[in-house]
Scaffold this motif. Structure first.
Motif, PDB file in Angstrom:
ATOM      1  N   TYR A 629       0.819  -1.199   0.000  1.00 45.80           N
ATOM      2  CA  TYR A 629       0.000   0.000   0.000  1.00 45.80           C
ATOM      3  C   TYR A 629       0.862   1.261   0.000  1.00 45.80           C
ATOM      4  O   TYR A 629       0.689   2.142  -0.841  1.00 45.80           O
ATOM      5  CB  TYR A 629      -0.938   0.006   1.225  1.00 45.80           C
ATOM      6  N   THR A 630       1.805   1.370   0.938  1.00 45.88           N
ATOM      7  CA  THR A 630       2.581   2.595   1.078  1.00 45.88           C
ATOM      8  C   THR A 630       3.879   2.495   0.272  1.00 45.88           C
ATOM      9  O   THR A 630       4.278   1.433  -0.232  1.00 45.88           O
ATOM     10  CB  THR A 630       2.904   2.845   2.557  1.00 45.88           C
ATOM     11  N   SER A 631       4.548   3.637   0.168  1.00 48.68           N
ATOM     12  CA  SER A 631       5.818   3.671  -0.560  1.00 48.68           C
ATOM     13  C   SER A 631       6.888   2.861   0.167  1.00 48.68           C
ATOM     14  O   SER A 631       7.742   2.221  -0.468  1.00 48.68           O
ATOM     15  CB  SER A 631       6.275   5.128  -0.725  1.00 48.68           C
ATOM     16  N   ASN A 632       6.888   2.880   1.482  1.00 45.89           N
ATOM     17  CA  ASN A 632       7.870   2.098   2.243  1.00 45.89           C
ATOM     18  C   ASN A 632       7.685   0.603   2.021  1.00 45.89           C
ATOM     19  O   ASN A 632       8.661  -0.160   1.933  1.00 45.89           O
ATOM     20  CB  ASN A 632       7.784   2.427   3.728  1.00 45.89           C
ATOM     21  N   ASP A 633       6.410   0.143   1.922  1.00 36.47           N
ATOM     22  CA  ASP A 633       6.170  -1.266   1.653  1.00 36.47           C
ATOM     23  C   ASP A 633       6.701  -1.663   0.284  1.00 36.47           C
ATOM     24  O   ASP A 633       7.293  -2.743   0.103  1.00 36.47           O
ATOM     25  CB  ASP A 633       4.680  -1.568   1.755  1.00 36.47           C
ATOM     26  N   LYS A 634       6.477  -0.798  -0.675  1.00 30.65           N
ATOM     27  CA  LYS A 634       6.964  -1.103  -2.027  1.00 30.65           C
ATOM     28  C   LYS A 634       8.501  -1.158  -2.054  1.00 30.65           C
ATOM     29  O   LYS A 634       9.105  -2.030  -2.693  1.00 30.65           O
ATOM     30  CB  LYS A 634       6.440  -0.049  -3.006  1.00 30.65           C
ATOM     31  N   ASP A 657      10.067   7.960  -1.214  1.00 28.26           N
ATOM     32  CA  ASP A 657       8.883   8.804  -1.456  1.00 28.26           C
ATOM     33  C   ASP A 657       8.651   8.875  -2.957  1.00 28.26           C
ATOM     34  O   ASP A 657       9.196   9.735  -3.656  1.00 28.26           O
ATOM     35  CB  ASP A 657       9.096  10.190  -0.853  1.00 28.26           C
ATOM     36  N   PHE A 658       7.927   7.958  -3.478  1.00 23.24           N
ATOM     37  CA  PHE A 658       7.647   7.932  -4.917  1.00 23.24           C
ATOM     38  C   PHE A 658       6.284   7.330  -5.156  1.00 23.24           C
ATOM     39  O   PHE A 658       5.658   6.783  -4.274  1.00 23.24           O
ATOM     40  CB  PHE A 658       8.714   7.161  -5.686  1.00 23.24           C
TER      41      PHE A 658
END
Length: 658
Positions: A629-634, A657-658
């Motif tokens: 879901y979040t950028s950190n997870d990706k 942060d993308f």
């Protein structure tokens, strides 16, 4: 250049006699002046332009006149009358309540009432448009209006009586002014035209009086406008053109076309009306008024209800004689319906044209119904006479016996002929017949007497068990004779009592004591087939797949896509002829059960294996991966897959942060 004075002011009545169309008010006021029974407050009510303020001024002038005539009219030459005519009288005060409606204005008026008149007997206060006063102003005026000084008289004038509070109404003598009749307005316009040297047609003056709608001031204003437009020669054509009014000639031509069933002429007339800029709704309303005028002209007694000039009235009478009464009534009903539905119509011109189409063929429809009515009435009379003849000769058995007290019922007299169904009245249900139903013939029954003895099956036979006879005495094929004194019968075994109780839910599936009772199954899943004995023949997989696919394709051809989606999958049968069908969700299980019986019967017939069954299984959901879901997870996911990304992030000082 001489100042022009409008006719409504120039020819304003100055005496009670010159007031137009309000004799019931002027006569009462004159009698009150003569008998000196003047009230302390008057209230003049009525529509605009009918003479309320004029009568108030005439009353104020006449009260203080020192030289009254025998008819209780002001002389016009005394000092009080001259001062009034020159607007210099200190005894008459006029107040416009539309602009002076506050409590301060009424208090100022009450302060003036305290001073007695210097000349004359009375001080008159005329309050015009009194309904515009506020509630506070009305309350401030109540005490003075109820107990004024003996020399003070109040004259209130209003066009909206319902807006005045009841406490004010109860302190006044109320005079209701009527709308002035068209004939009275026309006569007054003729007087004004003669005085001004204007030549005017009677039809033109009558049209002005009719357009004024009972207001003399409006009629005089329109008269001045027409004289300015046409000069000193006022004609009917010029009045119609200037006032933008549909001429009577349009409606006469329209009705003539409708009576001739000339739809083209009616539609062209409607187009001409629209080309001249007239409103369609006004045309519909005018048509209804014209049909109403023709209707009242059918009878010479009601011709006087038509408020038109003599020439126009003669045209109405001539056309009313040519128009049948059923046509006028039906046409007036259709036009009234068109008027009611005009505002809701999207295409208003088409709405009016449809009404004209109905009116154009209305006369033929009425004549068609009239032609059918005599034949239908003849059949009804014939039927009624036959019924009466049948009722005249009643059966002797139906006559009441003497002395029974039963009243005699006579056949009713023949009523009005019934309406035929062919006249356009559709029967919604079958009408019960009043004729007596014919008695069914009694068929004689030929009874065959059976001489052979019958054996009752409801109880066990006691043959050969009589106490006085032994079984050896009975020969085969013969019936023993009954004994003279039979002994008591042996006791039978008692059956289990069922009682009055109905089987409940807990009794379903429970074996019953009586062998003759059958359990009713609650549902039938598949047609029952005889259980095969011995080893089962194997099912060919190619045959099973071909037949299964054919049944699935047939359902898709029948637009049964839900069934096709359930069957569109590979299947196989085991050694026990059990087919395992794996579906996606429980909804498909319900869908398959809906057509299971029909499908299984066809499957068994085509494959030739009557023992095939289907077992349904729901496929388990495959485990899903981790949701990103979040950028950190990706970034964490990518860093696990590519470890170099973590080193690149640290060296370059980047953020996820993308």
């Amino acid at each position: 250049m001489e100042n022009f004075v409008v006719s409504a002011r120039k020819y304003r009545p100055a005496t009670f006699r010159s007031v137009v169309g309000q004799q019931h008010v002027t006569t009462t006021l004159q009698n009150a002046i003569q008998s000196q029974h003047l009230a302390q407050a008057f209230l003049f009510c009525g529509p605009r332009g009918v003479g309320k303020t004029t009568c108030a001024r005439i009353l104020a002038k006449t009260i203080n006149c020192t030289n009254l005539t025998p008819e209780a009219e002001a002389c016009g030459i005394c000092a009080s009358c001259v001062a009034f005519q020159e607007n210099a009288s200190f005894n008459v005060h006029e107040l416009d309540a539309a602009s002076n409606n506050s409590v301060e204005d009424i208090r100022s008026l009450v302060e003036q009432v305290r001073y007695a008149p210097q000349q004359g007997r009375f001080k008159i206060y005329i309050i015009d448009e009194v309904h515009m006063l506020s509630n506070a102003a009305f309350n401030a005026f109540l005490k003075t209006l109820e107990e004024p000084p003996g020399y003070a008289i109040f004259i209130l004038a209003t066009t909206e009586r319902h807006k005045i509070i009841p406490t004010i109404l109860s302190r006044c003598q109320i005079f209701d002014f009527n709308r002035i009749r068209v004939e009275d307005i026309r006569e007054h316009l003729r007087y004004v035209a003669t005085s001004e040297g204007v030549t005017a047609d009677d039809d033109a003056l009558h049209l002005l009086a009719q357009k004024a709608d009972g207001g003399l001031r409006d009629a005089l204003s329109m008269f001045d406008q027409q004289v300015t437009f046409a000069g000193n020669n006022l004609t009917y054509k010029e009045v119609v053109q200037n006032l933008h009014i549909l001429d009577y000639d349009y409606y006469f031509r329209l009705v003539d076309a409708l009576l001739r069933e000339n739809l083209s002429a009616a539609l062209l007339l409607l187009d001409s009306v629209m080309q001249q800029g007239f409103d369609l709704h006004n045309f519909v309303v005018g048509t209804a008024e014209h049909l109403r005028g023709l209707l009242v002209c059918k009878d010479p007694v009601t011709v006087q209800l038509l408020e038109v000039s003599d020439n126009i009235r003669q045209q109405y009478v001539r056309q009313a004689q040519a128009a049948p009464l059923p046509f006028l009534l039906s046409a007036l009903n259709l036009v009234s319906q068109c008027d009611r539905d005009f505002k809701q119509a999207k295409n208003q011109r088409l709405h009016v044209e449809l009404a004209l189409m109905k009116l154009a063929y209305l006369n033929g429809a009425v004549q068609f119904v009239r032609d059918l009515t005599p034949a239908s009435n003849g059949e009804a009379k014939k039927k009624t006479s036959s019924l009466a003849a049948g009722a005249a000769s009643p059966a002797p058995a139906s006559a009441p016996a003497p002395g029974t007290g039963e009243p005699e019922t006579n056949a009713p007299a023949d009523g009005p002929d019934p309406l035929p169904v062919e006249n356009g009245v559709v029967e919604l249900h079958a009408t019960p017949s009043i004729e007596p139903a014919a008695a069914e013939p009694i068929t004689p029954r030929h009874q065959v007497r059976d001489t052979l003895p019958h054996v009752e099956t409801g109880r066990p036979s006691m043959q050969g068990l009589e106490p006085t006879q032994r079984p050896t005495d009975v020969r085969p094929g013969t019936i023993p004779a009954p004994s003279a004194a039979p002994g008591p019968l042996p006791s039978l075994p008692k059956l289990p009592s069922l009682g009055n109780r109905l089987p409940g839910l807990r009794d379903v599936g429970t074996p019953t004591a009586a062998p003759t009772t059958k359990a009713v199954p609650t549902a039938v899943a598949e047609p029952s087939t005889p259980a095969p004995t011995g080893p089962l023949a194997p099912v060919a997989p190619e045959l099973l797949q071909t037949v299964w696919k054919q049944l699935a394709e047939e359902r898709r051809a029948q637009d049964k896509m839900s069934e096709f989606m359930v069957l569109n999958r590979a299947v196989a049968a085991d050694a026990s002829h059990v087919i395992t069908l794996t579906v996606d969700n429980p909804v498909q299980v319900v869908q398959f059960n809906d057509f299971r019986a029909e499908f299984m019967a066809e499957l068994r017939r085509r494959t030739g294996h009557p023992g095939l069954t289907v077992q349904i299984e729901v496929a388990s959901a495959a485990p899903t991966g981790r949701k990103l879901y979040t950028s950190n997870d990706k970034f964490a996911y990518l860093a696990e897959k590519y470890p170099a990304l973590q080193e690149m992030k640290q060296r370059l000082g980047l953020d996820a942060d993308f």
